[in-house]
Design a protein around this motif. Sequence first.
Motif, PDB file in Angstrom:
ATOM      1  N   ALA A   1       0.830  -1.198   0.000  1.00 13.65           N
ATOM      2  CA  ALA A   1       0.000   0.000   0.000  1.00 13.65           C
ATOM      3  C   ALA A   1       0.870   1.256   0.000  1.00 13.65           C
ATOM      4  O   ALA A   1       1.924   1.311   0.615  1.00 13.65           O
ATOM      5  CB  ALA A   1      -0.896   0.005   1.225  1.00 13.65           C
ATOM      6  N   SER A   2       0.383   2.276  -0.714  1.00 15.24           N
ATOM      7  CA  SER A   2       1.106   3.540  -0.735  1.00 15.24           C
ATOM      8  C   SER A   2       0.820   4.324   0.543  1.00 15.24           C
ATOM      9  O   SER A   2      -0.075   3.982   1.315  1.00 15.24           O
ATOM     10  CB  SER A   2       0.699   4.356  -1.957  1.00 15.24           C
ATOM     11  OG  SER A   2      -0.634   4.799  -1.811  1.00 15.24           O
TER      12      SER A   2
ATOM     13  N   VAL B   1      -2.592   4.305   3.142  1.00 10.67           N
ATOM     14  CA  VAL B   1      -2.493   4.066   4.578  1.00 10.67           C
ATOM     15  C   VAL B   1      -3.051   5.256   5.348  1.00 10.67           C
ATOM     16  O   VAL B   1      -3.769   5.084   6.339  1.00 10.67           O
ATOM     17  CB  VAL B   1      -1.029   3.765   4.974  1.00 10.67           C
ATOM     18  CG1 VAL B   1      -0.885   3.674   6.481  1.00 10.67           C
ATOM     19  CG2 VAL B   1      -0.551   2.495   4.311  1.00 10.67           C
ATOM     20  N   PHE B   2      -2.745   6.465   4.896  1.00 14.87           N
ATOM     21  CA  PHE B   2      -3.267   7.662   5.547  1.00 14.87           C
ATOM     22  C   PHE B   2      -4.791   7.685   5.504  1.00 14.87           C
ATOM     23  O   PHE B   2      -5.444   7.982   6.513  1.00 14.87           O
ATOM     24  CB  PHE B   2      -2.699   8.927   4.887  1.00 14.87           C
ATOM     25  CG  PHE B   2      -3.271  10.189   5.448  1.00 14.87           C
ATOM     26  CD1 PHE B   2      -2.872  10.652   6.696  1.00 14.87           C
ATOM     27  CD2 PHE B   2      -4.223  10.917   4.750  1.00 14.87           C
ATOM     28  CE1 PHE B   2      -3.404  11.817   7.223  1.00 14.87           C
ATOM     29  CE2 PHE B   2      -4.755  12.078   5.262  1.00 14.87           C
ATOM     30  CZ  PHE B   2      -4.348  12.527   6.512  1.00 14.87           C
TER      31      PHE B   2
END
Length: 74
Positions: free
Chosen positions: A2-3, A7-8
Amino acid sequence: MASNCEVFCEILIAILLPPLGVCLKKGCCTVEFLICLVLTILGYIPGIIYALYVIVFQNRDEQSREIRAPLNSA
């Protein structure tokens, strides 16, 4: 993998609605989702803490297993 943006967004959703964040990460009919739902009903903060644990730390465990998999098969 995941980038950082993904994630944010997952963390932001987990803070706003903890069970939804776990549902998006693990699925709606999993033990993790049910635990998060119960913790959120009992108290909002424990639900957030568990959701962040599922999203951040369990994801690391899965990634480390994927990295080690070629080493174990050799």
